[in-house]
Design an enzyme around this catalytic site. Sequence first.
Site, mmCIF file in Angstrom:
data_model
loop_
_atom_site.group_PDB
_atom_site.id
_atom_site.type_symbol
_atom_site.label_atom_id
_atom_site.label_comp_id
_atom_site.label_asym_id
_atom_site.label_seq_id
_atom_site.Cartn_x
_atom_site.Cartn_y
_atom_site.Cartn_z
ATOM 1 N N GLY A 102 69.260 73.920 -74.786
ATOM 2 C CA GLY A 102 68.417 74.805 -75.588
ATOM 3 C C GLY A 102 66.958 74.776 -75.187
ATOM 4 C CB CYS A 103 64.837 72.471 -73.429
ATOM 5 S SG CYS A 103 64.774 71.466 -74.918
ATOM 6 C CD GLN A 104 61.783 79.342 -70.368
ATOM 7 O OE1 GLN A 104 60.844 79.139 -71.114
ATOM 8 N NE2 GLN A 104 61.987 80.516 -69.807
#
Length: 138
Positions: free
Chosen positions: A50-52
């Site tokens: 969920g983190c870029q």
Amino acid sequence: MAALPDKDKLLRNFSRCANWEEKYLYIIELGQRLAPLSPEEHSVQNIIQGCQSQVWIVMDQDPTGVIALRGDSDAAIVKGLIAVVFILYDRMTAQDITEFDVRPWFEKMALTQHLTPSRSQGLEAMIRAIRAKAANIS
């Protein structure tokens, strides 16, 4: 490597920054204070979805039940945000972590309103992952 400040000192230091450029530089500096992870800890099991940017978080529990968090990112500002989250959860047990809401602290720092939407989503993903890991321990 310099130690991270406690919650109150973090808030004081943050409020002393004259503008958001200084605040971003302070966040980056906090990230530079994190102890490095070993190559083995940069693994799929420690990666945060969920983190870029790439984010790894390792959670250990000492014999008294206190959680120690360690982490890394390939992006300097994100690594600094990891440090901010770790400061807020410092010296907590797994149960404390699952019950503690970090969002009011972010509001005091006016943090989320100055992050890009993707960084805000990544920050939320980190918090969810830490709370989920803590829930599995407690």
